[in-house]
Write an enzyme that holds these catalytic residues in place. Structure first.
Site, PDB file in Angstrom:
ATOM      1  N   ASP A 196      -1.769   3.734   5.400  1.00 16.58           N
ATOM      2  CA  ASP A 196      -1.176   4.435   4.254  1.00 16.58           C
ATOM      3  C   ASP A 196      -1.689   5.859   4.184  1.00 16.58           C
ATOM      4  O   ASP A 196      -2.901   6.083   4.309  1.00 16.58           O
ATOM      5  CB  ASP A 196      -1.590   3.729   2.951  1.00 16.58           C
ATOM      6  CG  ASP A 196      -0.462   2.951   2.330  1.00 16.58           C
ATOM      7  OD1 ASP A 196       0.711   3.238   2.632  1.00 16.58           O
ATOM      8  OD2 ASP A 196      -0.764   2.039   1.537  1.00 16.58           O
ATOM      9  N   ASP A 256      -3.408   1.733   0.867  1.00 23.96           N
ATOM     10  CA  ASP A 256      -4.312   2.456  -0.031  1.00 23.96           C
ATOM     11  C   ASP A 256      -4.716   1.566  -1.204  1.00 23.96           C
ATOM     12  O   ASP A 256      -5.519   1.963  -2.051  1.00 23.96           O
ATOM     13  CB  ASP A 256      -3.723   3.800  -0.483  1.00 23.96           C
ATOM     14  CG  ASP A 256      -2.412   3.650  -1.232  1.00 23.96           C
ATOM     15  OD1 ASP A 256      -1.915   2.513  -1.354  1.00 23.96           O
ATOM     16  OD2 ASP A 256      -1.879   4.674  -1.700  1.00 23.96           O
ATOM     17  N   SER A 257      -4.205   0.313  -1.205  1.00 22.92           N
ATOM     18  CA  SER A 257      -4.734  -0.699  -2.122  1.00 22.92           C
ATOM     19  C   SER A 257      -6.212  -0.945  -1.821  1.00 22.92           C
ATOM     20  O   SER A 257      -6.916  -1.572  -2.626  1.00 22.92           O
ATOM     21  CB  SER A 257      -3.944  -2.002  -2.011  1.00 22.92           C
ATOM     22  OG  SER A 257      -3.810  -2.391  -0.656  1.00 22.92           O
ATOM     23  N   GLU A 282       9.057  -2.419  -3.048  1.00 22.88           N
ATOM     24  CA  GLU A 282       8.085  -3.108  -3.907  1.00 22.88           C
ATOM     25  C   GLU A 282       8.660  -3.332  -5.305  1.00 22.88           C
ATOM     26  O   GLU A 282       9.146  -2.398  -5.957  1.00 22.88           O
ATOM     27  CB  GLU A 282       6.787  -2.275  -3.981  1.00 22.88           C
ATOM     28  CG  GLU A 282       5.711  -2.941  -4.838  1.00 22.88           C
ATOM     29  CD  GLU A 282       4.312  -2.387  -4.639  1.00 22.88           C
ATOM     30  OE1 GLU A 282       4.108  -1.551  -3.730  1.00 22.88           O
ATOM     31  OE2 GLU A 282       3.415  -2.810  -5.388  1.00 22.88           O
TER      32      GLU A 282
HETATM   33  O1  KIV Z   1      -1.311  -0.278  -0.411  1.00 22.58           O
HETATM   34  C1  KIV Z   1      -0.730  -1.361  -0.268  1.00 22.58           C
HETATM   35  O2  KIV Z   1      -1.350  -2.434  -0.228  1.00 22.58           O
HETATM   36  C2  KIV Z   1       0.715  -1.364  -0.152  1.00 22.58           C
HETATM   37  C3  KIV Z   1       1.421  -2.679  -0.133  1.00 22.58           C
HETATM   38  C4  KIV Z   1       1.493  -3.226  -1.502  1.00 22.58           C
HETATM   39  C5  KIV Z   1       2.753  -2.599   0.487  1.00 22.58           C
HETATM   40  O3  KIV Z   1       1.309  -0.328  -0.098  1.00 22.58           O
END
Ligand code: KIV
Length: 271
Positions: free
Chosen positions: A90, A51-52, A189
């Site tokens: 995610d 979800d980044s 994390e």
């Molecule tokens: O959303 C994301 O990119 C993540 C990673 C940082 C593990 O959850």
């Protein structure tokens, strides 16, 4: 021969075998077909549609605004590209916190509509009932503990988590609960490396670290960050494996000059 290359498609069972064999797992985030194909060809074992995407694709300050349908749209392209890698999507903020029923419904929607292999969600004991229901329904689940960006408003920032003993003990407890519930893997994390090692040794599923030292079973980074596309962002845990921001700006600048001076397209580039 490594577990990864014996058979071509990555599975959650093979990830466990890799942990047992002491073979490190390489995971990266991925948000589109073209780059996912390159990452898959390069041997990345898990492609996470994180979800980044809310930050690096959509330009939002936080991960919170992205929706289930937007995650599904991005994940479809990654799934089409992945010949070998396991694709994890995610679950966005709000899609699993309201009730167990809604969580399972959204997880199944993500799996059915995107074609991904598994989902990831943030949190420990608080979301354990939802995780148990998903796993019972046949949805493979990856956990995520430590710095959980969907809780940024609760944490008040993106600092190191679990420095104090009480939070470290809760994290270790949560990891054991997720493992016992059947999560196939857990992301840790931004926590101290010693704590990440304790968790890695305490659980049977593979532990993937980001900002959690090198004693986890594998590592993950946000693709745009490790490619150096996001020049302003350089936390201590991040290594730039390329400097693509400079390359992209140089290429775009050369294109602009060539168009303006009339040297592009040339005779050879014309019909
Ligand atoms: O959303 C994301 O990119 C993540 C990673 C940082 C593990 O959850």
């Amino acid at each position: 021969m490594s577990v990864h290359v014996q058979n071509s498609r990555m599975t959650t069972a093979k990830l466990r075998q890799m942990k047992t064999a002491g073979e490190k797992i390489a995971m990266l985030t991925s948000y589109d077909f073209t780059l996912a194909r390159l990452l898959d060809e390069a041997g990345v074992e898990i492609l996470l549609v994180g979800d980044s995407a809310s930050n690096v694709v959509c330009g939002n300050q936080y991960t919170l605004p992205i929706t289930v349908d937007e995650m599904i749209f991005l994940t479809k392209g990654v799934v089409r590209a992945a010949q070998h890698a396991l694709v994890v999507c995610d679950m966005p903020f709000g899609s699993y916190q309201v009730s167990e029923e809604e969580a399972v419904r959204n997880a199944i929607k993500i799996l059915k509509e995107s074609g991904c292999d598994a989902v990831k969600l943030e949190g420990g004991e608080e979301i354990l009932p939802a995780i148990r229901h998903m796993i019972q329904a046949g949805v493979p689940v990856m956990g995520h503990l430590g710095l959980t960006p969907q809780s940024v408003n609760q944490f008040g920032g993106y600092g190191l988590r679990a420095k104090e003993e009480a939070e470290a003990e809760k994290l270790l407890h949560d990891a054991k609960l997720l493992d016992e519930a059947g999560c196939f893997s857990i992301v840790l994390e931004k926590i101290p490396a010693d704590l990440a090692e304790r968790v890695t040794k305490a659980v049977s599923c593979p532990v993937i670290g980001i900002g959690a030292g090198n004693r986890c079973d594998g590592q993950v980074l946000v693709l745009h960050d490790m490619l150096g596309l996001n020049q302003g962002f350089k936390p201590k845990f991040l290594r730039h494996f390329a400097q693509l921001a400079d390359d992209v700006k140089n290429a775009a600048g050369q294109y602009v000059s060539a168009v303006k001076e009339g040297s592009f397209p040339s005779a050879e580039e014309s019909y």
